[in-house]
Design a protein around this motif. Structure first.
Motif, PDB file in Angstrom:
ATOM      1  N   ARG A 167     -32.342 -18.949  31.714  1.00 24.34           N
ATOM      2  CA  ARG A 167     -33.455 -18.843  30.776  1.00 24.34           C
ATOM      3  C   ARG A 167     -33.182 -19.554  29.453  1.00 24.34           C
ATOM      4  NH1 ARG A 167     -35.031 -17.999  34.877  1.00 24.34           N
ATOM      5  NH2 ARG A 167     -35.958 -16.128  35.813  1.00 24.34           N
ATOM      6  N   MET A 168     -31.913 -19.875  29.184  1.00 25.42           N
ATOM      7  CA  MET A 168     -31.597 -20.479  27.894  1.00 25.42           C
ATOM      8  C   MET A 168     -30.313 -21.292  27.978  1.00 25.42           C
ATOM      9  SD  MET A 168     -30.299 -17.031  25.848  1.00 25.42           S
ATOM     10  CE  MET A 168     -29.846 -17.904  24.348  1.00 25.42           C
ATOM     11  N   MET A 169     -30.223 -22.309  27.126  1.00 24.49           N
ATOM     12  CA  MET A 169     -29.008 -23.102  26.949  1.00 24.49           C
ATOM     13  C   MET A 169     -28.656 -23.076  25.467  1.00 24.49           C
ATOM     14  SD  MET A 169     -28.397 -27.209  27.420  1.00 24.49           S
ATOM     15  CE  MET A 169     -28.507 -27.212  29.212  1.00 24.49           C
ATOM     16  N   VAL A 170     -27.365 -22.879  25.163  1.00 21.71           N
ATOM     17  CA  VAL A 170     -26.909 -22.861  23.777  1.00 21.71           C
ATOM     18  C   VAL A 170     -25.969 -24.040  23.545  1.00 21.71           C
ATOM     19  CG1 VAL A 170     -25.752 -21.543  21.958  1.00 21.71           C
ATOM     20  CG2 VAL A 170     -27.090 -20.341  23.714  1.00 21.71           C
ATOM     21  N   LEU A 171     -26.320 -24.869  22.573  1.00 18.24           N
ATOM     22  CA  LEU A 171     -25.477 -25.977  22.142  1.00 18.24           C
ATOM     23  C   LEU A 171     -25.069 -25.768  20.696  1.00 18.24           C
ATOM     24  CD1 LEU A 171     -27.549 -28.967  23.616  1.00 18.24           C
ATOM     25  CD2 LEU A 171     -25.592 -27.800  24.672  1.00 18.24           C
ATOM     26  N   SER A 172     -24.088 -26.524  20.236  1.00 16.05           N
ATOM     27  CA  SER A 172     -23.659 -26.426  18.833  1.00 16.05           C
ATOM     28  C   SER A 172     -22.824 -27.646  18.476  1.00 16.05           C
ATOM     29  CB  SER A 172     -22.849 -25.142  18.602  1.00 16.05           C
ATOM     30  OG  SER A 172     -22.516 -25.015  17.230  1.00 16.05           O
ATOM     31  N   TYR A 173     -23.453 -28.604  17.772  1.00 12.01           N
ATOM     32  CA  TYR A 173     -22.762 -29.823  17.339  1.00 12.01           C
ATOM     33  C   TYR A 173     -23.184 -30.182  15.919  1.00 12.01           C
ATOM     34  CZ  TYR A 173     -21.305 -30.411  22.173  1.00 12.01           C
ATOM     35  OH  TYR A 173     -20.737 -30.213  23.414  1.00 12.01           O
ATOM     36  N   PRO A 174     -22.221 -30.472  15.035  1.00 13.93           N
ATOM     37  CA  PRO A 174     -20.778 -30.499  15.200  1.00 13.93           C
ATOM     38  C   PRO A 174     -20.247 -29.171  15.734  1.00 13.93           C
ATOM     39  CG  PRO A 174     -21.373 -31.519  13.122  1.00 13.93           C
ATOM     40  CD  PRO A 174     -22.612 -30.877  13.659  1.00 13.93           C
ATOM     41  N   HIS A 175     -19.230 -29.282  16.586  1.00 14.54           N
ATOM     42  CA  HIS A 175     -18.844 -28.157  17.433  1.00 14.54           C
ATOM     43  C   HIS A 175     -17.653 -27.374  16.901  1.00 14.54           C
ATOM     44  CE1 HIS A 175     -17.044 -26.510  21.303  1.00 14.54           C
ATOM     45  NE2 HIS A 175     -18.215 -25.907  21.183  1.00 14.54           N
ATOM     46  N   ASN A 176     -17.783 -26.083  16.971  1.00 13.90           N
ATOM     47  CA  ASN A 176     -16.681 -25.153  16.742  1.00 13.90           C
ATOM     48  C   ASN A 176     -16.315 -24.557  18.098  1.00 13.90           C
ATOM     49  OD1 ASN A 176     -14.907 -23.164  15.891  1.00 13.90           O
ATOM     50  ND2 ASN A 176     -16.486 -21.874  14.953  1.00 13.90           N
ATOM     51  N   LEU A 199     -36.168 -23.981  30.199  1.00 18.85           N
ATOM     52  CA  LEU A 199     -35.133 -23.278  29.447  1.00 18.85           C
ATOM     53  C   LEU A 199     -35.427 -23.354  27.955  1.00 18.85           C
ATOM     54  CD1 LEU A 199     -31.971 -24.843  31.157  1.00 18.85           C
ATOM     55  CD2 LEU A 199     -33.049 -22.654  31.727  1.00 18.85           C
ATOM     56  N   ALA A 200     -35.112 -22.283  27.244  1.00 23.39           N
ATOM     57  CA  ALA A 200     -35.111 -22.342  25.785  1.00 23.39           C
ATOM     58  C   ALA A 200     -33.835 -23.069  25.360  1.00 23.39           C
ATOM     59  CB  ALA A 200     -35.146 -20.946  25.190  1.00 23.39           C
ATOM     60  N   LEU A 201     -33.980 -24.025  24.455  1.00 24.69           N
ATOM     61  CA  LEU A 201     -32.834 -24.795  23.981  1.00 24.69           C
ATOM     62  C   LEU A 201     -32.462 -24.296  22.589  1.00 24.69           C
ATOM     63  CD1 LEU A 201     -30.759 -27.018  24.200  1.00 24.69           C
ATOM     64  CD2 LEU A 201     -32.517 -28.681  23.594  1.00 24.69           C
ATOM     65  N   VAL A 202     -31.288 -23.709  22.491  1.00 21.49           N
ATOM     66  CA  VAL A 202     -30.816 -23.075  21.261  1.00 21.49           C
ATOM     67  C   VAL A 202     -29.704 -23.937  20.671  1.00 21.49           C
ATOM     68  CG1 VAL A 202     -29.849 -20.970  20.264  1.00 21.49           C
ATOM     69  CG2 VAL A 202     -31.316 -20.842  22.314  1.00 21.49           C
ATOM     70  N   HIS A 203     -29.856 -24.316  19.409  1.00 18.16           N
ATOM     71  CA  HIS A 203     -28.820 -25.132  18.766  1.00 18.16           C
ATOM     72  C   HIS A 203     -28.293 -24.439  17.520  1.00 18.16           C
ATOM     73  CE1 HIS A 203     -27.299 -28.927  16.609  1.00 18.16           C
ATOM     74  NE2 HIS A 203     -26.483 -28.660  17.608  1.00 18.16           N
ATOM     75  N   ASP A 204     -27.008 -24.088  17.558  1.00 16.16           N
ATOM     76  CA  ASP A 204     -26.331 -23.472  16.421  1.00 16.16           C
ATOM     77  C   ASP A 204     -25.784 -24.606  15.560  1.00 16.16           C
ATOM     78  OD1 ASP A 204     -25.331 -21.504  14.819  1.00 16.16           O
ATOM     79  OD2 ASP A 204     -23.706 -20.901  16.164  1.00 16.16           O
ATOM     80  N   PHE A 205     -26.191 -24.663  14.279  1.00 18.40           N
ATOM     81  CA  PHE A 205     -26.016 -25.875  13.470  1.00 18.40           C
ATOM     82  C   PHE A 205     -25.371 -25.592  12.109  1.00 18.40           C
ATOM     83  CE2 PHE A 205     -28.654 -29.843  12.047  1.00 18.40           C
ATOM     84  CZ  PHE A 205     -27.650 -30.705  12.472  1.00 18.40           C
ATOM     85  N   PRO A 206     -24.278 -24.813  12.073  1.00 20.89           N
ATOM     86  CA  PRO A 206     -23.717 -24.450  10.771  1.00 20.89           C
ATOM     87  C   PRO A 206     -22.970 -25.574  10.060  1.00 20.89           C
ATOM     88  CG  PRO A 206     -22.407 -23.483  12.514  1.00 20.89           C
ATOM     89  CD  PRO A 206     -23.616 -24.085  13.162  1.00 20.89           C
ATOM     90  N   TYR A 207     -22.535 -26.612  10.809  1.00 25.94           N
ATOM     91  CA  TYR A 207     -21.678 -27.642  10.220  1.00 25.94           C
ATOM     92  C   TYR A 207     -22.427 -28.950   9.979  1.00 25.94           C
ATOM     93  CZ  TYR A 207     -18.208 -24.239  11.544  1.00 25.94           C
ATOM     94  OH  TYR A 207     -17.513 -23.056  11.670  1.00 25.94           O
TER      95      TYR A 207
END
Length: 404
Positions: A167-176, A199-207
């Motif tokens: 149901r979802m994909m989680v990415l995070s770039y720049p990557h930790n 799919l819901a595309l989730v991007h964690d983007f802290p950097y």
């Protein structure tokens, strides 16, 4: 007393485990140089602190803060995105304040997953991404990140039966933790893949701001066009400007050194924002209004502090990498984040937890074992550059004594 089964996979946490190891080292008289936790040691800017301080004397800020009261912050967040990425954002329906991006990644699975549904996560990846899936009684399919693939997942390797339940994909770039960066072409591929498989595309983007390479130095030809705004790296929304499947999480912890203030936001697809808002409404109200006033000041005020922080972490990166090379540990130079992702030498090449445990016990230098970020992280260690250069050089000297 009986507890829910969902707690079982949450019993082990890389940061909690290292915290115990550090406590033991301190109790034995070691002076600890803590490179295990990515909490910036730099201060928030003065104008941010002043905005919060002024709020303290305003009694209207002392009560509960409901969603409608956060409009000023949501408008500041939308404007920041528009200026940085050239993406139009509706602050009414496409922005949601969060207690850091970790709240978003931990709570969104509750809005998307039924028990048994899959989430596609990066391996290695940030622990809260998995934690949220476990809390939602979902299943995790780890997408291995390997050096030969530039630490990017290979979507074609995901089995069809898993995709059918995902149901979802989680990415995070720049990557930790790997410090890898991703070109816009990769994000475009991810958007197309998630659209195809619903799919819901989730991007964690802290950097987003902690990037050291000059614009155009990395990536492909498409990056030169897409990154002609103020940011040298792409947002997932630049690959999905209609926000058809995507939601992105940003925190002020890294760019603005506001980790302890716990302030961030979600931005993207209005349906995903609304679903996350429903979960959030059942858990909390919002932060103290003064914190949001400080965040508004950060997003709309002078950005010289962000540039200064990037320069500081670049200097620390160069110091640490040079020192590692000097002792014979040849680690690639990362182009982003505040981390060094180092492949462990023999005899520790498949025992990162024991390496980190013994390192802090014998030298007082604390690092994070790669295995704590997922199965594919085994064989690596992550160092957080959260001290000044002299202390980083001292840490490497201690590491050298430990290795030799």
């Amino acid at each position: 007393m009986q507890f829910a089964k969902r707690l079982q996979p949450l019993r082990s946490n890389v940061f909690a485990d290292m915290d115990r190891a550090k406590a033991i080292a301190l109790a034995s008289g070691q002076e600890v140089i803590d490179l295990s936790l990515g909490s910036s040691d730099l201060p928030a800017e003065a104008h941010v602190i002043e905005a919060i301080a002024q709020s303290l004397h305003d009694r209207s800020t002392h009560g509960y803060l409901l969603f409608n009261g956060t409009l000023g912050f949501r408008e500041a967040a939308a404007s920041w995105y528009e200026q940085k990425f050239g993406i139009k954002v509706d602050p009414q329906t496409e922005v949601l304040p969060l207690i850091g991006s970790q709240e978003g990644t931990a709570h969104l699975p509750l809005a998307l997953l039924n028990p048994g549904d899959f989430a596609l996560l990066l391996d290695p990846g940030y622990p809260s991404h998995a934690g949220g899936v476990y809390l939602a009684s979902g299943q995790i399919y780890p997408m291995p990140l390997r050096a030969e693939n530039a630490f990017l997942p290979v979507f074609a390797d995901i089995p069809a039966p898993v995709l059918a339940q995902s149901r979802m994909m989680v990415l995070s770039y720049p990557h930790n933790p790997t410090a890898a960066i991703a070109p816009i072409s990769f994000f475009q591929e991810a958007v197309a893949f998630c659209q195809l498989h619903n799919l819901a595309l989730v991007h964690d983007f802290p950097y987003v701001d902690l990037v050291f390479a000059e614009t155009g130095e990395w990536g492909d030809e498409g990056d030169k066009e897409i990154t002609n705004a103020q940011c040298p790296i792409p947002s997932i929304l630049q690959a999905d400007p209609e926000k058809s499947v995507s939601i992105e999480f940003f925190t002020l912890s890294k760019s603005y050194n506001m980790g302890g203030f716990r302030i961030g936001y979600a931005i993207g697809n209005a349906e995903l924002i609304n679903a996350l808002r429903q979960v959030k409404a059942a858990v909390d109200f919002n932060q103290y209004r003064g914190i949001l006033n400080g965040a508004i000041a950060a997003l709309t005020g002078p950005q010289i502090g962000v540039k200064s922080a990037v320069a500081t972490f670049q200097q620390r990166r160069d110091t640490f990498i040079t020192a590692l090379h000097r002792i014979g540990w040849n680690v690639p130079t990362p182009k982003a984040t505040m981390y060094i992702w180092a492949k462990l030498p023999s005899p520790w090449s498949q025992n990162s937890i024991e390496f980190c445990t013994q390192l802090v016990k014998q030298t007082g230098v604390a690092a994070s074992p790669g295995a704590g970020f997922g199965k594919s992280g085994e064989g690596y260690v992550r160092f957080a550059l959260v001290h000044e250069p002299p202390l980083l050089e001292a840490a490497v000297e201690k590491i050298s004594q430990f290795l030799h």
